[in-house]
Design a protein around this motif. Structure first.
Motif, PDB file in Angstrom:
ATOM      1  N   ILE A  48      56.587  30.084  68.252  1.00 51.37           N
ATOM      2  CA  ILE A  48      57.489  31.137  67.756  1.00 51.37           C
ATOM      3  C   ILE A  48      57.496  32.265  68.781  1.00 51.37           C
ATOM      4  N   GLN A  49      58.680  32.820  68.969  1.00 52.84           N
ATOM      5  CA  GLN A  49      58.811  33.962  69.864  1.00 52.84           C
ATOM      6  C   GLN A  49      58.972  35.220  69.039  1.00 52.84           C
ATOM      7  N   LEU A  50      57.982  36.170  69.170  1.00 54.74           N
ATOM      8  CA  LEU A  50      58.023  37.449  68.447  1.00 54.74           C
ATOM      9  C   LEU A  50      58.895  38.406  69.255  1.00 54.74           C
ATOM     10  N   THR A  51      59.886  38.967  68.574  1.00 54.43           N
ATOM     11  CA  THR A  51      60.846  39.820  69.279  1.00 54.43           C
ATOM     12  C   THR A  51      60.599  41.285  69.030  1.00 54.43           C
ATOM     13  N   MET A  52      60.431  41.703  67.789  1.00 48.13           N
ATOM     14  CA  MET A  52      60.361  43.130  67.451  1.00 48.13           C
ATOM     15  C   MET A  52      59.656  43.287  66.097  1.00 48.13           C
ATOM     16  N   VAL A  53      59.066  44.506  65.918  1.00 43.95           N
ATOM     17  CA  VAL A  53      58.389  44.860  64.645  1.00 43.95           C
ATOM     18  C   VAL A  53      58.997  46.144  64.121  1.00 43.95           C
ATOM     19  N   THR A  54      59.318  46.165  62.803  1.00 49.13           N
ATOM     20  CA  THR A  54      59.869  47.358  62.152  1.00 49.13           C
ATOM     21  C   THR A  54      59.066  47.646  60.867  1.00 49.13           C
ATOM     22  N   ASN A  63      65.469  52.524  47.556  1.00 48.95           N
ATOM     23  CA  ASN A  63      66.050  52.864  48.858  1.00 48.95           C
ATOM     24  C   ASN A  63      65.075  52.525  49.974  1.00 48.95           C
ATOM     25  N   ARG A  64      65.587  51.923  51.045  1.00 42.95           N
ATOM     26  CA  ARG A  64      64.775  51.547  52.194  1.00 42.95           C
ATOM     27  C   ARG A  64      65.109  52.429  53.417  1.00 42.95           C
ATOM     28  N   ILE A  65      64.057  52.844  54.118  1.00 39.33           N
ATOM     29  CA  ILE A  65      64.214  53.691  55.300  1.00 39.33           C
ATOM     30  C   ILE A  65      63.285  53.162  56.383  1.00 39.33           C
ATOM     31  N   ASN A  66      63.873  52.991  57.656  1.00 39.93           N
ATOM     32  CA  ASN A  66      63.039  52.605  58.784  1.00 39.93           C
ATOM     33  C   ASN A  66      62.245  53.822  59.249  1.00 39.93           C
ATOM     34  N   ILE A  67      60.939  53.647  59.375  1.00 42.25           N
ATOM     35  CA  ILE A  67      60.114  54.804  59.766  1.00 42.25           C
ATOM     36  C   ILE A  67      59.475  54.597  61.139  1.00 42.25           C
ATOM     37  N   ALA A  68      59.370  53.313  61.633  1.00 40.81           N
ATOM     38  CA  ALA A  68      58.783  53.056  62.966  1.00 40.81           C
ATOM     39  C   ALA A  68      59.288  51.702  63.468  1.00 40.81           C
ATOM     40  N   VAL A  69      59.704  51.669  64.821  1.00 37.56           N
ATOM     41  CA  VAL A  69      60.231  50.433  65.425  1.00 37.56           C
ATOM     42  C   VAL A  69      59.546  50.232  66.777  1.00 37.56           C
ATOM     43  N   PHE A  70      59.137  48.943  67.026  1.00 34.44           N
ATOM     44  CA  PHE A  70      58.491  48.655  68.307  1.00 34.44           C
ATOM     45  C   PHE A  70      59.108  47.382  68.900  1.00 34.44           C
ATOM     46  N   HIS A  71      59.522  47.573  70.208  1.00 38.95           N
ATOM     47  CA  HIS A  71      60.025  46.448  71.002  1.00 38.95           C
ATOM     48  C   HIS A  71      59.254  46.457  72.320  1.00 38.95           C
ATOM     49  N   PRO A  72      58.813  45.267  72.769  1.00 40.55           N
ATOM     50  CA  PRO A  72      57.984  45.269  73.984  1.00 40.55           C
ATOM     51  C   PRO A  72      58.682  45.850  75.200  1.00 40.55           C
ATOM     52  N   ASN A  73      59.979  45.809  75.235  1.00 42.00           N
ATOM     53  CA  ASN A  73      60.710  46.298  76.402  1.00 42.00           C
ATOM     54  C   ASN A  73      61.074  47.766  76.289  1.00 42.00           C
ATOM     55  N   PHE A  74      60.709  48.383  75.159  1.00 44.91           N
ATOM     56  CA  PHE A  74      61.101  49.782  74.958  1.00 44.91           C
ATOM     57  C   PHE A  74      59.914  50.565  74.392  1.00 44.91           C
ATOM     58  N   GLU A  75      60.104  51.858  74.418  1.00 46.23           N
ATOM     59  CA  GLU A  75      59.099  52.745  73.847  1.00 46.23           C
ATOM     60  C   GLU A  75      59.198  52.701  72.320  1.00 46.23           C
ATOM     61  N   ARG A  93      50.067  52.703  72.192  1.00 52.29           N
ATOM     62  CA  ARG A  93      50.784  51.636  72.886  1.00 52.29           C
ATOM     63  C   ARG A  93      50.474  50.328  72.167  1.00 52.29           C
ATOM     64  N   PRO A  94      51.251  49.984  71.139  1.00 56.68           N
ATOM     65  CA  PRO A  94      50.943  48.812  70.332  1.00 56.68           C
ATOM     66  C   PRO A  94      51.327  47.528  71.042  1.00 56.68           C
ATOM     67  N   ASN A  95      50.987  46.430  70.402  1.00 56.50           N
ATOM     68  CA  ASN A  95      51.437  45.118  70.851  1.00 56.50           C
ATOM     69  C   ASN A  95      51.985  44.377  69.653  1.00 56.50           C
ATOM     70  N   LEU A  96      52.741  43.334  69.898  1.00 57.97           N
ATOM     71  CA  LEU A  96      53.407  42.640  68.802  1.00 57.97           C
ATOM     72  C   LEU A  96      52.438  41.900  67.883  1.00 57.97           C
ATOM     73  N   SER A  97      51.268  41.571  68.387  1.00 56.09           N
ATOM     74  CA  SER A  97      50.327  40.849  67.522  1.00 56.09           C
ATOM     75  C   SER A  97      49.642  41.764  66.510  1.00 56.09           C
ATOM     76  N   SER A  98      49.588  43.094  66.788  1.00 57.34           N
ATOM     77  CA  SER A  98      48.914  44.010  65.870  1.00 57.34           C
ATOM     78  C   SER A  98      49.594  45.374  65.891  1.00 57.34           C
ATOM     79  N   PRO A  99      50.764  45.486  65.235  1.00 59.24           N
ATOM     80  CA  PRO A  99      51.515  46.756  65.251  1.00 59.24           C
ATOM     81  C   PRO A  99      51.183  47.655  64.052  1.00 59.24           C
TER      82      PRO A  99
END
Length: 518
Positions: A48-54, A63-75, A93-99
């Motif tokens: 599996i390829q992990l792309t992004m964590v929200t 009601n749903r609100i995004n409070i934090a987003v992490f992409h490996p190619n971006f801040e 500086r998180p990583n996709l395996s443990s955000p």
């Protein structure tokens, strides 16, 4: 900086549903002002390829609100939300395996559902949900409501747990017969205030009963307990004590006591008669006590005690019946004992007199002849013993019936006790024995000897024990002969009487110590 308390102590205990590869903690507890960590991890990314964590916040209204987003190619990115500037990835500086993220200075309003969502290829989106539970330790209190006894239910006690989160649980423990009603209302900063009231129909018997409020809350190690006592006001309850239904004329210092209970405490006690008349002069009143110095007909009335407090007035009455004086049980017992003792003493004296009289009569009668003749003869000696000694039969100087009696022959008149015959007994009288006249002297009777103590006690008892037929012999002449030894004992006469009355002589004969010889 204060940290929030997680239900599970380590990341290895993250919860994941069956087949779910996103691991999170199911629930995190925190108090206002603390910093809370929300952990998230993807357990198996093989193929599996992990792309992004929200991270998404979902409020209670959905009601749903995004409070934090992490992409490996971006801040990392933190969109506008109520948690802006208080939420961040940890580490920075998180990583996709443990955000994982953390929220500082958490508020009660931050409570809700937090979703850690992965964007993957080719599986698509996968997520895990954590519930943030905000805690607020409440302020608990309890109080009693003073009420009056009545017939309708009223609130008698209140208990409150204010500004707590989650809402507290309130229960009541009491023996009073009632029930509780509990309500909740919003408190400060999204907390909850819980109030409970205990209602009942109050009675005088409920006053002072125990009632306890128990408050249980998630922030408390153990329930908080508030022990209370019910406060029920009522008019005085009055009762007169001390009358024992034994007031007799002359009795002294009897007391009636007016006992009263009430809430509030009784303020006044008043004694009076039911007729409204004056209290007798022999009566003294001191507070709730009425003392009769001496019982007489004047206190043969009904006494009334009235007691009042701020709630009302109550009364009680007692009718005292004056009786005639009664015999003191202790004196009656003493009199009865004295009478019984006197009777027993009289019976004892009478029995003693009867015994003495009977004994005296027996002694008088025991030495009298049974025949009709006035003359009695006592013969000592003779018989077989005399013959053996060579003094019996014709060889002797004389005898009666052919034998010689070495002892003296006594002749006395039975009626010698009479004055007219006394002189005759004081002279020698002739007696013919074997055709030859003999002269013997008259002697006192056996009765006289016994009464004058000339014969000892042993001889007296011996005479008493003899039967009538053994005590007297009868000659052919009809006159009774008084014998000291029965005829059938003449063989042993010397042995029997040697120690009593008879005395052995050198010539082998036996004579009496008490006989008078001529």
């Amino acid at each position: 900086m204060k940290k929030a308390t997680n239900i599970n102590g380590s990341f290895s205990l993250f919860f994941a549903a069956s087949g779910q590869r996103v691991k999170v903690e199911p629930e995190v507890l925190s108090y206002p002002g603390q910093t809370v960590n929300l952990r998230c991890a993807f357990t198996d990314a093989t193929g599996i390829q992990l792309t992004m964590v929200t991270w998404i916040y979902e409020s209670k209204d959905g009601n749903r609100i995004n409070i934090a987003v992490f992409h490996p190619n971006f801040e990392p990115n933190y969109p506008e939300s109520p948690l802006k500037n208080r939420v961040s990835f940890a580490p920075s500086r998180p990583n996709l395996s443990s955000p994982s993220i953390q929220i500082t200075n958490v508020k009660i309003s931050d409570e809700g559902k937090y979703i850690c969502e992965y964007a993957t290829y080719p599986s698509g989106n996968e997520q895990g949900i954590t519930y943030l539970v905000m805690l607020a330790k409440p302020t608990n209190s309890a109080s009693i409501t003073t009420v009056q006894a009545g017939t309708a239910p009223v609130v008698v006690a209140r208990c409150e747990s204010a500004n707590g989160r989650p809402p507290a649980q309130i229960t009541w423990v009491t023996t009073a017969n009632g029930n509780a009603t509990t309500t909740s209302k919003p408190g400060t900063e999204n907390t909850v205030t819980v109030s409970s009231e205990y209602l009942m129909v109050p009675t005088p018997e409920d006053d002072g009963k125990d009632i306890t409020c128990v408050v249980a809350h998630r922030t408390q190690v153990k329930p908080e307990i508030f022990p209370l006592k019910l406060a029920v006001q009522y008019a005085p309850q009055v009762a007169i004590s001390g009358y024992d239904n034994n007031w007799y004329i002359g009795r002294t210092n009897v007391v009636l006591t007016c006992q009263a209970m009430g809430n509030p405490s009784p303020e006044s006690v008043k004694w009076k008669t039911i007729s409204g008349g004056e209290i007798p002069d022999t009566v003294q009143i001191a507070g709730n006590e009425l003392k009769v110095l001496k019982v007489d007909d004047a206190v043969n009335i009904t006494f009334v005690c009235e007691v009042s407090n701020s709630i009302g007035m109550s009364r009680d009455q007692v009718t005292t019946l004056v009786r005639e004086p009664s015999v003191n049980p202790s004196n009656a017992g003493m009199v009865a004992g004295a009478v019984i003792g006197s009777l027993l003493a009289l019976l004892l004296v009478a029995a003693l007199i009867a015994v003495l009289v009977t004994r005296s009569r027996r002694q008088h009668q025991g030495y009298r002849a049974n025949g009709g003749s006035d003359m009695k003869t006592r013969i000592f000696g003779g018989g077989k013993k005399a013959s053996k000694n060579g003094t019996g039969g014709a060889a002797g100087s004389g005898g009666v019936g052919g034998g010689n009696n070495n002892g003296p022959i006594y002749v006395y008149n039975e009626s010698s006790s009479h004055p007219g015959l006394a002189e005759k007994n004081n002279h020698h009288q002739p007696l013919t024995i074997g055709g030859r006249p003999e002269v013997v002297a008259t002697t006192p009777t056996a009765q006289d000897i016994l009464l004058s103590n000339e014969v000892d006690d042993v001889e007296r008892r011996k005479f008493d024990e003899l039967e009538e037929e053994e005590r007297y012999d009868h000659f052919t002449g009809g006159a009774p002969i008084l014998q000291l030894c029965p005829p059938h004992d003449q063989d042993d006469m010397i042995g029997d009487y040697l120690d009593d009355d008879m005395e052995s002589q050198r010539d082998g004969s036996v004579i009496s110590r008490t006989a008078v010889y001529v």
